[in-house]
Design a protein around this motif. Structure first.
Motif, PDB file in Angstrom:
ATOM      1  N   VAL A   1       0.844  -1.196   0.000  1.00 40.88           N
ATOM      2  CA  VAL A   1       0.000   0.000   0.000  1.00 40.88           C
ATOM      3  C   VAL A   1       0.878   1.245   0.000  1.00 40.88           C
ATOM      4  CG1 VAL A   1      -1.740   1.284   1.284  1.00 40.88           C
ATOM      5  CG2 VAL A   1      -1.848  -1.204   1.187  1.00 40.88           C
ATOM      6  N   ILE A   2       1.924   1.196   0.842  1.00 42.17           N
ATOM      7  CA  ILE A   2       2.829   2.346   0.916  1.00 42.17           C
ATOM      8  C   ILE A   2       3.546   2.530  -0.424  1.00 42.17           C
ATOM      9  CG2 ILE A   2       4.776   3.336   2.148  1.00 42.17           C
ATOM     10  CD1 ILE A   2       2.982   2.861   4.341  1.00 42.17           C
ATOM     11  N   TYR A   3       4.036   1.432  -0.990  1.00 42.68           N
ATOM     12  CA  TYR A   3       4.660   1.505  -2.317  1.00 42.68           C
ATOM     13  C   TYR A   3       3.743   2.204  -3.296  1.00 42.68           C
ATOM     14  CZ  TYR A   3       8.618  -1.703  -1.736  1.00 42.68           C
ATOM     15  OH  TYR A   3       9.784  -2.274  -1.392  1.00 42.68           O
ATOM     16  N   ALA A   4       2.490   1.748  -3.294  1.00 45.22           N
ATOM     17  CA  ALA A   4       1.530   2.269  -4.260  1.00 45.22           C
ATOM     18  C   ALA A   4       1.343   3.762  -4.072  1.00 45.22           C
ATOM     19  CB  ALA A   4       0.207   1.537  -4.112  1.00 45.22           C
ATOM     20  N   ILE A   5       1.201   4.178  -2.807  1.00 48.60           N
ATOM     21  CA  ILE A   5       0.976   5.604  -2.553  1.00 48.60           C
ATOM     22  C   ILE A   5       2.207   6.415  -2.952  1.00 48.60           C
ATOM     23  CG2 ILE A   5       0.585   7.302  -0.728  1.00 48.60           C
ATOM     24  CD1 ILE A   5      -1.160   5.153   0.653  1.00 48.60           C
ATOM     25  N   VAL A   6       3.394   5.874  -2.626  1.00 46.81           N
ATOM     26  CA  VAL A   6       4.633   6.564  -3.010  1.00 46.81           C
ATOM     27  C   VAL A   6       4.670   6.772  -4.516  1.00 46.81           C
ATOM     28  CG1 VAL A   6       7.132   6.234  -3.259  1.00 46.81           C
ATOM     29  CG2 VAL A   6       6.028   5.789  -1.066  1.00 46.81           C
ATOM     30  N   LEU A   7       4.318   5.732  -5.224  1.00 48.43           N
ATOM     31  CA  LEU A   7       4.381   5.786  -6.687  1.00 48.43           C
ATOM     32  C   LEU A   7       3.405   6.816  -7.247  1.00 48.43           C
ATOM     33  CD1 LEU A   7       6.197   4.131  -8.408  1.00 48.43           C
ATOM     34  CD2 LEU A   7       4.368   2.527  -8.786  1.00 48.43           C
ATOM     35  N   ILE A   8       2.175   6.798  -6.737  1.00 50.55           N
ATOM     36  CA  ILE A   8       1.153   7.715  -7.253  1.00 50.55           C
ATOM     37  C   ILE A   8       1.546   9.164  -6.950  1.00 50.55           C
ATOM     38  CG2 ILE A   8      -1.258   8.437  -7.039  1.00 50.55           C
ATOM     39  CD1 ILE A   8      -1.906   5.484  -6.385  1.00 50.55           C
ATOM     40  N   LEU A   9       1.969   9.404  -5.707  1.00 52.89           N
ATOM     41  CA  LEU A   9       2.359  10.767  -5.347  1.00 52.89           C
ATOM     42  C   LEU A   9       3.570  11.225  -6.152  1.00 52.89           C
ATOM     43  CD1 LEU A   9       1.861  10.821  -1.484  1.00 52.89           C
ATOM     44  CD2 LEU A   9       0.427  11.840  -3.257  1.00 52.89           C
TER      45      LEU A   9
END
Lengths: 305, 259, 339
Positions: C304-312
């Motif tokens: 989830v954190i990876y995903a958020i990092v990527l989107i941001l």
């Protein structure tokens, strides 16, 4: 003969769910040239909305969260899931993709991958990682059909899928909105210059695609009964392969592509190749892209120099 | 023995679906000739370029570069035969330095493998020294050497066009194809460019084929001009003859001849 | 005498000596739980190899590959097959002592190289269709190849199939992992400062212009795939011989995704960026393990954190932390370029 028919029918069943998902991929790709990886997770959310919707409506209607099968409940749950996913699709586009409209395509692609993982693993946190059993919204009956028995659910899956594909076909080719959509897909800038509100068209396309995915999600839950937050990954990839097979951007192509993949898989699953089942869609994908990159119904486009 | 033409195009025709974009195109260019290719918008000039450089394959006809038939060759192989080009809609490598742009232009002359690169072999170092030196020399011709380490996209438009020419020259071609080199340049820059094209031809002894809308430039430097209209060659000859050719004037009617 | 070769051999020897020294130092350090830190350090190293090798394909040559885990799996299983079925039994016949130890190192290196080689072969096979595909199509095909490789491994019973392969010899250690970290960084660095690397960049920037300049785009795309997957295979081999266990589930496309996040976070095309991102993410990953335990989460918050990092990241700094530059260029810029 029996098993042939049985495999064929099973293949059509899963194939029509691939087709419903493939439609969302193909429409978004047609317009934005983006593989919306998160689309398959909208499908997953659709299934979960069906799961929770069934409990909510049972509680409201019968005062108990034990689900009583019935058509009213089924249609209510379907409508609920479709509405939720429509909103989700809109938000996806509005929040994640629209700000990147003028960014390089790779940025949108990476965002799509990120969004997809957010839904999958966020889903694990919200819904719990373990599979859930989808409630029996409709009674399951066995129907005799040319010597094999098929479930009533399969018939419902087929009918509902066909109805929604018909509606989509009408929207795309029979309405003013559909014309706008095709214009945007053909040339974004020109369509915008011709006064077509491209942003709204793109939003609505996402909404329609997500609604179809929700239908797919509920139907999947109904006929396969087990749902989990990661279920979208494989199904989504295969649905995307279906869209490519049919010629990306092509609505009837996506439906046929979905059916072909479903049927091929069903026969492979019943043969000695059963343990390779999950790889078959990708082998098909690679073969198409090598030998007919534009898909069965697609048009070849050359790059302008 | 006669001197080999750098380019021989015979009966070159290309159709896109039902549309014949270019038909029966013939052109031979001798070494060190300056040839202009003109015509109204949509006449098929860039399509001719794309066929000569292998981006498109002609439907019919034969193209020879330095005497070699290019029918089965890829674009990169045609460059190796000695034809290098620029693009109408500038295609410099935007995020790479000017130096790297020009060194990539000379790609076909640096023959060492990935293993040489990884091991920094003698071959690698000799070639690299030569590449850097040649690239700086070419950039100097276009007054760009002082910006050799800047990113190409930081250059003003006119300089990007000249960088593209420098990059093409790094391939040491026998035939340089320039697609609207003066587009977007002001009068002063155009005059400079004309002088530079002459200088390039004399210094490197190469033939140049130019697509250009700027008649001043074409008439000023080309020794021979070919006029395309609707994919057909409607006239060719000396600049003065072309200027007075009634067919050409008709094709350009409505447009001032010096636009 | 070819003094360039002498210099490189000398360089590798010095690096090896330093690494051996460091690994003894790590073993002696009287820190409680050193074994755990050791494991984290080795994991970071393997991730650096993955990120830097994927950066050759995705960052330098601009071919968006999503199948890195597949190449890793090929390398891991090939090398484990060799050591498990052939080298280990052979070593068992030798007498314990320095000779056996030396032989083990030589055979392990051979197994790693073989794993890398077969992975490179797989990279060549995947690179071939990429000749005709761009961008997102390539992404999905490489992803598909990765999955096909995984399904194939699942079906090979000899190497454990779905059960996994337990008892892979524990040959990998700090020394071997960081030796290959140094090698992949140096190779990548030297490549990108050569005509080969510039050809990669040209392909990434503009294929049509690259082709017009005589760059055989097909050739270089495949070459990038081959070199990148070679090192992914090495990373796989190191991983298997460090964890002493292999399982097809370790190479799902979430693994490819991790490598992609590292490359994108560091800045596509930046070698130092890839290294930096690999370190940051590996450490963050360990930290998140504690978060998971502390909050009693049932699901892994890592992805989830990876995903958020990527989107941001795509929203705020799509070029990644370092963009396509190297860390050094930032210092050079600060020192002024007034001339």
């Amino acid at each position: 003969m029996d098993s042939f028919l049985q495999n064929l029918i099973n293949g059509i069943g899963i194939g029509s769910i691939y087709a419903l998902i493939a439609l969302g991929y193909t429409m978004v790709y047609g317009i934005l040239k983006l593989i919306n990886f998160a689309h398959s997770d909208v499908f997953m959310v659709g299934a979960f909305m069906g799961y929770y919707g069934a409990r909510i409506f049972s509680k409201l209607m019968y005062g108990s969260s034990v689900v009583e099968p019935g058509w009213t409940l089924f249609l209510l749950v379907l409508a609920f899931s479709v509405a939720c996913c429509g909103v989700l699709g809109y938000l996806n586009e509005r929040i994640a993709y629209r700000p990147l409209r003028n960014a390089p395509r790779i940025a949108s692609l990476i965002t799509a991958i990120g969004l997809s993982f957010l839904f999958e693993y966020g889903g694990q946190m919200v819904f719990g990682p373990d599979p859930k059993f989808f409630p029996q919204l409709l009674e399951k009956k066995q129907i005799e059909f040319f010597g094999t028995s098929i479930t009533s659910h399969l018939v419902i899956v087929l009918v509902v899928a066909l109805v929604f594909m018909g509606i989509l076909q009408y929207i795309v080719y029979g309405t003013k909105f559909g014309r706008a959509m095709r214009a945007v897909s053909h040339n974004y800038e020109t369509a915008s210059l011709m006064g077509i509100p491209t942003d709204r068209v793109i939003s609505i396309t996402f909404v329609i695609g997500s609604m179809l995915a929700a239908v797919g999600g509920v139907l999947y839950g109904l006929s396969y009964s087990k749902i989990d937050p990661l279920m979208g990954i494989m199904l989504g990839l295969k649905a995307f392969v279906a869209a490519v097979l049919g010629g990306i951007g092509n609505v009837p192509g996506a439906v046929i592509g979905g059916l072909v993949i479903g049927i091929v898989e069903s026969f492979a699953g019943a043969s000695a190749l059963s343990t390779y089942k999950d790889a078959i869609a990708f082998v098909i994908l690679i073969l198409i892209l090598l030998f007919r990159p534009s898909g069965i119904f697609g048009k070849h486009q050359a790059e302008k120099v | 023995m006669t001197i080999l033409n750098v380019l021989d195009a015979q009966g070159v025709t290309i159709r896109f679906g039902g549309l014949t974009a270019v038909s029966e195109f013939n052109l031979s260019i001798r070494p060190t000739e300056l040839v202009g290719l003109i015509g109204p918008n949509g006449a098929g000039k860039t399509t001719v370029f794309n066929m000569l450089t292998g981006v498109y394959k002609p439907t019919e006809g034969e193209i020879r570069v330095n005497g070699v038939d290019t029918k089965s060759l890829k674009a990169c192989d045609i460059t190796k035969l000695g034809a290098a080009r620029t693009f109408q809609n500038i295609r410099v490598f935007k995020t790479l330095s000017l130096l790297d742009n020009v060194r990539i232009g000379g790609h076909i002359h640096y023959k060492y493998s990935w293993a040489d690169s990884v091991l920094h072999s003698v071959k690698f170092r000799e070639h690299e020294e030569q590449a850097a030196q040649e690239a700086i020399e070419l950039l100097s011709i276009f007054d760009l050497a002082h910006r050799a380490h800047d990113e190409a996209r930081s250059l003003p438009y006119g300089d990007q066009r000249r960088l593209e020419i420098a990059r093409a020259l790094a391939a040491k071609p026998k035939l340089l194809l320039l697609d609207e080199p003066a587009a977007g340049l002001n009068t002063g820059e155009t005059a400079g460019l004309m002088a530079q094209i002459h200088e390039i031809r004399d210094r490197f002894g190469i033939a140049v084929l130019i697509i250009e809308h700027n008649m001043e430039l074409v008439m000023g430097i080309c020794e021979r001009i070919l006029v395309l209209n609707y994919g057909k060659t409607i006239a060719q000859g000396h600049p003065e003859a072309i200027q007075n050719d009634p067919v050409v004037i008709e094709a350009y009617l409505g447009e001032p001849a010096d636009a | 005498m070819r003094n360039w070769l002498v210099r490189d051999v000398l360089g590798i020897t010095v690096i090896s000596a330093i690494l051996i020294g460091l690994s003894y130092l790590l073993g002696w350090l009287p820190i409680p739980g050193m074994a755990y830190y050791n494991r984290v350090i080795v994991t970071i190293g393997i991730n650096i190899i993955l990120a830097v090798s994927l950066n050759i394909i995705n960052g330098h040559a601009g071919q968006f590959s999503m199948g890195h885990a597949g190449f890793m799996a090929v390398g891991a299983y090939t090398s484990a097959y060799l050591t498990y079925f052939h080298f280990q039994p052979f070593l068992a016949t030798m007498k314990e002592g320095p000779a056996q130890f030396a032989m083990q190192q030589v055979l392990f290196l051979a197994a790693l190289l073989a794993g890398g080689g077969i992975a490179a072969l797989a990279g060549w096979l995947v690179g071939l269709p990429s000749l005709r595909l761009r961008g997102d199509y390539l992404a999905i095909v490489t992803l598909g190849f990765g999955e096909i490789i995984r399904v194939l491994i699942l079906n090979i019973d000899k190497i454990g199939g779905a059960r996994g392969l337990a008892g892979v010899p524990a040959f990998a250690n700090f020394f071997w992992v960081y030796l290959f970290v140094c090698i992949v960084v140096i190779v990548s660095w030297r490549l990108i400062r050569s005509q080969v690397g510039r050809a990669f960049l040209a392909v990434r920037e503009d294929e049509i212009a690259a082709e017009a300049m005589g760059v055989n785009t097909t050739h270089y795309k495949v070459q990038a795939f081959v070199i990148g997957s070679f090192f992914a295979g090495i990373a796989g081999g190191l991983l298997g011989h460090y964890l002493v266990y292999l399982n097809p589930g370790m190479f799902q496309f979430t693994k490819s995704f991790e490598a992609i996040v590292m490359v994108v976070l560091g800045g596509m095309g930046s070698i130092s960026g890839a290294v930096l991102a690999a370190v940051i993410l590996s450490v963050a990953l360990e930290a998140l393990r504690f978060v998971k335990e502390a909050f009693g989460l049932t699901a892994d918050p890592r992805m989830v954190i990876y995903a958020i990092v990527l989107i941001l990241l795509m929203r705020l700094r799509p070029q990644g932390v370092l963009g396509n530059r190297e860390i050094g260029s930032f210092f050079r810029r600060r020192n002024g370029r007034s001339e």
